[in-house]
Design an enzyme around this catalytic site. Sequence first.
Site, PDB file in Angstrom:
ATOM      1  N   GLU A  40      -2.398   6.565  -1.685  1.00 26.21           N
ATOM      2  CA  GLU A  40      -2.160   7.842  -2.762  1.00 26.21           C
ATOM      3  C   GLU A  40      -3.556   8.198  -3.204  1.00 26.21           C
ATOM      4  OE1 GLU A  40       0.786   8.537  -6.513  1.00 26.21           O
ATOM      5  OE2 GLU A  40      -0.059   6.596  -6.186  1.00 26.21           O
ATOM      6  N   LYS A 113       5.312  14.212  -3.281  1.00 25.78           N
ATOM      7  CA  LYS A 113       6.082  12.930  -3.946  1.00 25.78           C
ATOM      8  C   LYS A 113       7.290  13.468  -5.204  1.00 25.78           C
ATOM      9  CE  LYS A 113       4.492   9.264  -7.196  1.00 25.78           C
ATOM     10  NZ  LYS A 113       3.158   8.782  -8.183  1.00 25.78           N
ATOM     11  N   CYS A 156       4.315   5.735  -3.569  1.00 27.38           N
ATOM     12  CA  CYS A 156       4.104   4.994  -4.903  1.00 27.38           C
ATOM     13  C   CYS A 156       5.381   4.824  -5.638  1.00 27.38           C
ATOM     14  CB  CYS A 156       2.985   5.582  -5.689  1.00 27.38           C
ATOM     15  SG  CYS A 156       2.127   4.365  -6.903  1.00 27.38           S
TER      16      CYS A 156
END
Length: 288
Positions: A40, A113, A156
Amino acid sequence: MLVAVAQICSTPSVARNLKICKGIIERAASNGARLVYLPEASDFIAPSADVLALSSPLHQSVFLNGIREAAKNSQTWIGVGVHERKDDPNEQRVYNTHLLIDPQGDIKGRYEKLHLFDVDLKGPRGPTLESKTTIAGKVILPPINTVAGKVGLLTCYDIRFPEPSLLLRQKGAEILTYPSAFTVKTGQAHWETLLRARAIETQSYVLAPAQIGEHFPNRSSYGRAMIVDAWGCIIADATDIASPEALQDGVYVSAEIDLETLSRIRDEMPLWNQRRSDVYRLDSTPEA
């Protein structure tokens, strides 16, 4: 099929970060990796006040152009997390975007995300509000066919929510990917446990490239990039100790993806067929 996950320490210098990422891709590909995953925010990690200025639309990104060139030169699939700025002068936030690039340098998957890291962990950093600089995504992509298998894209903090990984498994994913920049505190407590849990419950490989070390004062990441197999076993992991050499050039770890073994695990323990959909259901659309 050999795959690799990288561990780097991105800083506010995009040019430096690109050089490190291209070096990892070249080294991993020369050793046989056909899918290389970068963390990321590989393009940069910087103070919140600098995020918008350092970001750019994908078609203008010098960093992304360099990664696409590296994919072509190495004839390797590349996964990478970047900041994506919109072509809208009124928008002051960016997307935390996860891209999957094929060996021709073409973008085959673009995921924004979903879950943003808005927390108040007690310590020197204080409250962290990713939503101050980042727009949350709204879509889960279907798995993408690659040379290593069908790849599902997440990022993440998404790992703390099992629903997206289960939905990707339902849609045929064989490999789940979590390019990450975990904090030291949360990484020490939960990183391994979460990665293995997502692998076990979906019976999928999990690839988790990671940021490590101090990116700028008062901002550090945990590290320990990892590959977990469909049985929940760690088959490759990097250290959580940020050595000077690793911080300068980055490192990677690699492992084989064996889809025959994955299929056997799913056949021998048919979790998907045993789900009690008469009692509960996996549905991406919430009830009214």
